[in-house]
Design an enzyme around this catalytic site. Structure first.
Site, PDB file in Angstrom:
ATOM      1  N   LYS A  54       0.844  -1.203  -0.083  1.00  0.00           N
ATOM      2  CA  LYS A  54       0.054  -0.184  -0.289  1.00  0.00           C
ATOM      3  C   LYS A  54       0.488   1.334   0.261  1.00  0.00           C
ATOM      4  CE  LYS A  54      -2.150   2.892   1.948  1.00  0.00           C
ATOM      5  NZ  LYS A  54      -1.579   4.416   1.462  1.00  0.00           N
ATOM      6  N   GLU A  89       9.921   1.904  11.333  1.00  0.00           N
ATOM      7  CA  GLU A  89      10.158   2.464  10.985  1.00  0.00           C
ATOM      8  C   GLU A  89       9.490   4.042  11.281  1.00  0.00           C
ATOM      9  OE1 GLU A  89      12.154   5.669  10.282  1.00  0.00           O
ATOM     10  OE2 GLU A  89      12.388   4.746   8.090  1.00  0.00           O
ATOM     11  N   CYS A 109      13.671  10.552   7.296  1.00  0.00           N
ATOM     12  CA  CYS A 109      13.162  10.228   8.846  1.00  0.00           C
ATOM     13  C   CYS A 109      14.587   9.741   9.503  1.00  0.00           C
ATOM     14  CB  CYS A 109      13.204   8.154   9.152  1.00  0.00           C
ATOM     15  SG  CYS A 109      14.295   7.677   7.469  1.00  0.00           S
ATOM     16  N   GLU A 155       9.728  15.952  15.806  1.00  0.00           N
ATOM     17  CA  GLU A 155      10.023  15.488  14.082  1.00  0.00           C
ATOM     18  C   GLU A 155       9.345  16.003  13.772  1.00  0.00           C
ATOM     19  OE1 GLU A 155       8.626  11.971  11.660  1.00  0.00           O
ATOM     20  OE2 GLU A 155      10.954  11.628  11.576  1.00  0.00           O
TER      21      GLU A 155
HETATM   22  P1  NAI Z   1       1.753   8.489   7.890  1.00  0.00           P
HETATM   23  O1  NAI Z   1       2.065   7.831   8.536  1.00  0.00           O
HETATM   24  O2  NAI Z   1       0.128   8.936   7.591  1.00  0.00           O
HETATM   25  O3  NAI Z   1       2.150   8.032   6.752  1.00  0.00           O
HETATM   26  C1  NAI Z   1       3.159   7.154   5.869  1.00  0.00           C
HETATM   27  C2  NAI Z   1       1.816   5.715   5.174  1.00  0.00           C
HETATM   28  O4  NAI Z   1       0.806   5.375   6.066  1.00  0.00           O
HETATM   29  C3  NAI Z   1       0.984   6.618   3.561  1.00  0.00           C
HETATM   30  O5  NAI Z   1       1.425   5.221   3.225  1.00  0.00           O
HETATM   31  C4  NAI Z   1      -0.132   6.509   4.851  1.00  0.00           C
HETATM   32  O6  NAI Z   1      -1.125   6.315   3.470  1.00  0.00           O
HETATM   33  C5  NAI Z   1      -0.295   5.124   5.640  1.00  0.00           C
HETATM   34  N1  NAI Z   1      -1.643   5.282   6.432  1.00  0.00           N
HETATM   35  C6  NAI Z   1      -1.814   6.371   7.183  1.00  0.00           C
HETATM   36  N2  NAI Z   1      -3.250   5.956   7.782  1.00  0.00           N
HETATM   37  C7  NAI Z   1      -2.937   5.162   7.997  1.00  0.00           C
HETATM   38  C8  NAI Z   1      -3.568   3.775   8.601  1.00  0.00           C
HETATM   39  N3  NAI Z   1      -4.885   4.147   9.695  1.00  0.00           N
HETATM   40  N4  NAI Z   1      -3.328   2.408   8.464  1.00  0.00           N
HETATM   41  C9  NAI Z   1      -2.717   1.965   8.176  1.00  0.00           C
HETATM   42  N5  NAI Z   1      -2.001   3.069   7.132  1.00  0.00           N
HETATM   43  C10 NAI Z   1      -2.027   3.870   7.171  1.00  0.00           C
HETATM   44  O7  NAI Z   1       2.048   9.882   7.513  1.00  0.00           O
HETATM   45  P2  NAI Z   1       1.695  11.258   7.283  1.00  0.00           P
HETATM   46  O8  NAI Z   1       0.639  11.971   7.722  1.00  0.00           O
HETATM   47  O9  NAI Z   1       1.382  11.613   5.623  1.00  0.00           O
HETATM   48  O10 NAI Z   1       3.283  12.118   8.002  1.00  0.00           O
HETATM   49  C11 NAI Z   1       3.169  12.838   9.247  1.00  0.00           C
HETATM   50  C12 NAI Z   1       4.469  12.970   9.860  1.00  0.00           C
HETATM   51  O11 NAI Z   1       5.183  11.261  10.240  1.00  0.00           O
HETATM   52  C13 NAI Z   1       5.676  13.472   9.301  1.00  0.00           C
HETATM   53  O12 NAI Z   1       5.896  14.762   9.395  1.00  0.00           O
HETATM   54  C14 NAI Z   1       6.952  12.862   9.371  1.00  0.00           C
HETATM   55  O13 NAI Z   1       7.082  13.794  10.857  1.00  0.00           O
HETATM   56  C15 NAI Z   1       6.096  11.291   9.503  1.00  0.00           C
HETATM   57  N6  NAI Z   1       6.265  10.429   8.979  1.00  0.00           N
HETATM   58  C16 NAI Z   1       7.111   9.696   8.781  1.00  0.00           C
HETATM   59  C17 NAI Z   1       8.529   8.700   7.961  1.00  0.00           C
HETATM   60  C18 NAI Z   1       9.760   7.969   7.683  1.00  0.00           C
HETATM   61  O14 NAI Z   1      10.570   7.908   6.871  1.00  0.00           O
HETATM   62  N7  NAI Z   1       9.953   8.181   8.783  1.00  0.00           N
HETATM   63  C19 NAI Z   1       7.789   9.267   6.206  1.00  0.00           C
HETATM   64  C20 NAI Z   1       6.420   9.785   6.417  1.00  0.00           C
HETATM   65  C21 NAI Z   1       5.752  10.318   7.443  1.00  0.00           C
END
Ligand code: NAI
Ligand code: MG
Length: 478
Positions: free
Chosen positions: A171, A246, A280, A379
């Site tokens: 996904k 992660e 990250c 972050e």
């Molecule tokens: P997010 O955690 O919502 O999105 C990451 C992935 O999770 C996407 O594919 C999204 O569709 C999926 N996702 C979201 N809600 C979900 C759920 N309930 N069940 C299953 N999958 C789900 O991240 P978002 O909201 O786009 O970004 C917010 C913050 O998260 C960023 O500012 C950053 O701090 C952090 N982040 C960290 C990342 C990393 O590389 N460690 C990558 C992306 C975001």
């Protein structure tokens, strides 16, 4: 328009829904993707399960290895197209997008090369027994991918899983999934059988949550926010499956007075501005020994102020951030820093001529008197660096560990004993000494401690995470 890849077919969502994809470069809709839901996830999981007991499950390790290596070649042959998709989706500078696609290929080369070299064990036991330990796939593995490095994260998560003979359901993030869909098409073209690799596009709370909660998956790999990571672990717990999480970081550079300024400054600037700070492992905190604080900040500020955010074609230091949410979030932190009286030491610039509605933010270097601001613990995920002074080694370790995260750290000093004391003292999954490899090479085991998550990716250790052991005990008598 992209389609999903389920059971070897390019398909729309069962319910036919679509999602707009917005360009971070100008804020305009430029394409649509299928809005996958529970029934699409279900079809993908069924296809994956089915492939394990048919075509894909019949591949031997050498067969998997060859297919993966062929996919690596196909990715490089299609580098221009894949980099173009990645660039449009994320707004990355073209050079960064091209480098990312090369890393994606490298994941398939590395794990393709390893697929037929994962050995078992023979264990000395009682004299009338022979014992062997073999490695087996976990089954159907679920992969929820973020938007910051779509292609790289896909390779990191999926390649070791395929190498071990699992069938994958992916996904990708709703904000950036085009390169991933295209790679899954290439996988079919090089001969991956139907169901081995499925991609369901859609929203996190719909397709993502349905996948995480699906009762017939055996493993979840997730990279993203802390909040969703906790949900993923709860979903995994309901069916007692393992997850690797992660969840980002607040990684610190620790610079001592005996450090070589030049290389440290170059690495510190790149470590926070590359990919617009949406990494990250971004080096988002700078701990500087008080004795060199002013001099170092002055030189760092000179370099930092040369950073430029622009469109991909301008190929400058960085692009925009991914979407309006992140734009507001990053600017919100910059405003908060100013309101808290943190000193703005230097700022980069948004290049002239970028579209007015693009999500460009100004790279910003702050100086803080102490470690109390939330800009030093949360972050930000943007090009925002905060520096703070420390007195001695003891305080440096305490400050380096003064966040909930523990992904990475970097120590800059010529003192060998101090290098190792700091490396051991910093709570993180990776520590760099006199260097900074945000993300690092794919050969290097990677992952977090504390709230940065658990489990390890990259390196050969990922093959262990994505498989399980079976101990076979034979009683043959004396
Ligand atoms: P997010 O955690 O919502 O999105 C990451 C992935 O999770 C996407 O594919 C999204 O569709 C999926 N996702 C979201 N809600 C979900 C759920 N309930 N069940 C299953 N999958 C789900 O991240 P978002 O909201 O786009 O970004 C917010 C913050 O998260 C960023 O500012 C950053 O701090 C952090 N982040 C960290 C990342 C990393 O590389 N460690 C990558 C992306 C975001
Ligand atoms: Mg979210």
């Amino acid at each position: 328009m992209a389609k999903m890849i389920i059971n070897g077919q390019k398909v729309n969502a069962v319910q036919g829904g679509l999602l707009d994809v917005v360009s971070p470069i100008d804020g305009k809709v430029f394409t649509e993707i299928p809005r996958g839901q529970r029934e699409d996830v279900d079809l993908a999981v069924k296809a994956a399960r089915q492939s394990l007991s048919s075509d894909w499950g019949n591949f031997d390790p050498l067969g998997r290895s060859r297919l993966m290596l062929e996919l690596g070649v196909a990715i490089l042959e299609n580098l221009d197209e894949l980099a173009d998709l990645e660039m449009k989706d994320t707004g990355k500078p073209l050079a960064t997008a091209r480098a990312d696609i090369t890393v994606l290929a490298r994941y398939f080369e590395y794990y393709g090369g390893a697929a037929d070299k994962v050995l078992g064990q023979v264990i000395p036991y009682l004299n009338d027994y022979s014992v062997q330990v073999i490695r087996e796939p976990l089954g159907v593995t679920a992969h929820i991918i973020p938007w910051n490095y779509p292609a790289q994260m896909f390779g990191r998560s999926v390649a070791p899983s395929l190498a071990m003979g699992n069938a994958c359901v992916v996904k990708p993030a709703e904000d950036a999934c085009l390169s991933i869909v295209r790679v899954a098409e290439l996988a079919l073209e090089v001969g991956f059988p139907a169901g081995a690799l499925n991609v369901v596009t859609g929203l996190g709370e719909e397709a993502g949550a349905s996948l995480a909660e699906h009762p017939d998956i055996n493993f979840i790999s997730f990279t993203g926010s802390n909040q969703v990571g906790v949900f993923i672990q709860q979903a995994a717990a309901k069916h007692a499956v393992k997850c690797v999480l992660e969840l980002g970081g607040k990684s610190a550079h620790v610079v001592f007075e005996d450090a070589k300024f030049g290389p440290a400054i170059a690495a510190i600037v790149k470590g926070i501005v590359h990919n617009t700070g949406q990494t990250c492992t971004a080096g988002s905190r700078l701990l500087l020994q008080a004795s060199i604080y002013d001099e170092f900040m002055q030189e760092l500020g000179k370099e930092f102020s040369k950073t430029r955010a622009g469109t991909p074609e301008m190929d400058l230091t960085c692009g925009p951030v991914i979407n309006k949410n992140q734009f507001d979030r990053v600017n919100g932190y910059i405003e908060k820093g100013i309101a808290q009286n943190l000193k703005v030491v230097a700022q980069g610039q948004i290049a002239d001529g970028v579209p007015a509605d693009g999500y460009f933010v100004t790279p910003t270097l702050f100086s803080a008197p102490d470690h109390t601001s939330e800009l030093l613990t949360e972050e930000i995920f943007g090009p925002v660096l905060v520096a703070v002074p420390f007195k001695d080694e003891e305080e440096a370790i305490a400050l380096a560990n003064a966040t909930d995260y523990g992904l990475l750290g970097a120590v800059w000093t010529e003192n060998g004993g101090r290098q190792m004391r700091m490396a051991k003292g910093i709570q993180a999954g990776q520590v760099y000494i006199n260097g900074f490899g945000a993300g690092g090479g794919i050969e290097l085991p990677f992952g977090g401690v504390k709230r940065s998550g658990h489990g390890r990716e990259k390196g050969l250790v990922a093959l262990e995470e994505m498989s399980t052991t079976k101990t076979i005990v034979l009683f043959h008598g004396k």
